[in-house]
Motif scaffolding. Sequence first.
Motif: not given
Lengths: 192, 174
Positions: B35-64
């Motif tokens: 939630s330090l990410s303003q972009t992710l914060q809303l999704t997370i507050l809405d209950g997203g990203g839990g369980g098997g779903d996950g939030i895709p970040l198409p612009n960020v590679d795994s090392a970064t």
Amino acid sequence: MIRKIELSSLPDDILMHILDKLELLSDAVRTCVLSKRWSHLLGLHSGIVLDISRYLPEVHSIGCTLQELVRANLLVVEATKRILSHESRHTIMNLSIRFCLRDESIDIVRSVGKAMENREVLAAEVIMEQGLLYLLQIWIQPEALILLASKMQKLQIIRLRCIHEECDLTWTMFFLEAASLLKELHVQVSCF
Amino acid sequence: MAAPESGDGNNGAARMVTLISSDNTRFEVEAAAASLSQTLQLTILDGGGGGGDGIPLPNVDSATLSKVLEYCIKHAPAAANGGAPNATAVDRAELERFDNEFVNIDQSVLYSLIMAAHNLEIEGLQSLVAKKVADMIKGKSPMEIRRTLGFPDPTPEEQAEMNAHMLEYGWAYE
């Protein structure tokens, strides 16, 4: 594996963020020469801080010669003109210029006045030295002030330093009348 | 304080969310850190990203992303305290030490990080990396800046431009 990213490929707003972290405007100027794409970034700079003492042999030196003072002041005048001449509509968050009250400094007031016409300026600090050597008791021309006043309505914060104590009330009244949206006014009377 | 569904780390097990990097690596991390990410914060507050779903970040590679999350995990407790006004000097010094070491990395990683921090709107990280790059520039001549930032040597044309610039902006070279 990490994709190779180069500094020059970063978008403008990130580059601006980096330039804004440079405390000295001159560092930003020297950086922007590196790429054609960067040359317009100087006009987007949100903090414009220029200080005559940087160009004097010693900070607050009482011993500097008139020649050195004049030279340093000319550099500040030149820097102000250059930086504020960039075509830009970006807000200036902080504008702080410290210079010496001499005839040629009128160009600083003109540049600031012109910039305020085109750009929103949130905070301005005008530090006018009465003359670092007590030699230059020159008051800024009244017509320059009137010129500046007409562009100051949107200003929110003003800090006036080193104002001669005989004139502090006049100046305070002047700025209070000119800047109708003013939220903060700091006045410090003569520091000599 | 009972908030069993959206436990934020104050009671019992902290809520976890899953982030998926551009190369499909899954990262499970505490919601408070993400939630330090303003972009992710809303999704997370809405209950997203839990369980098997996950939030895709198409612009960020795994090392970064792993580097970004390292920062978020370290800074999450202080951020949860509202910028940690009560933090002890020791805590602050520890965070500062972490930050200094954190940005002591290869330049291309720095740039990937600042891009990711920008996309994810993680203000502290953006600021930290920008400051680091600015520190590498400070007080240097254009030629030294070129070398530090890994630019190729200037072409004769660029050299002429640099010389002209020096004449035009003399005050910036004092």
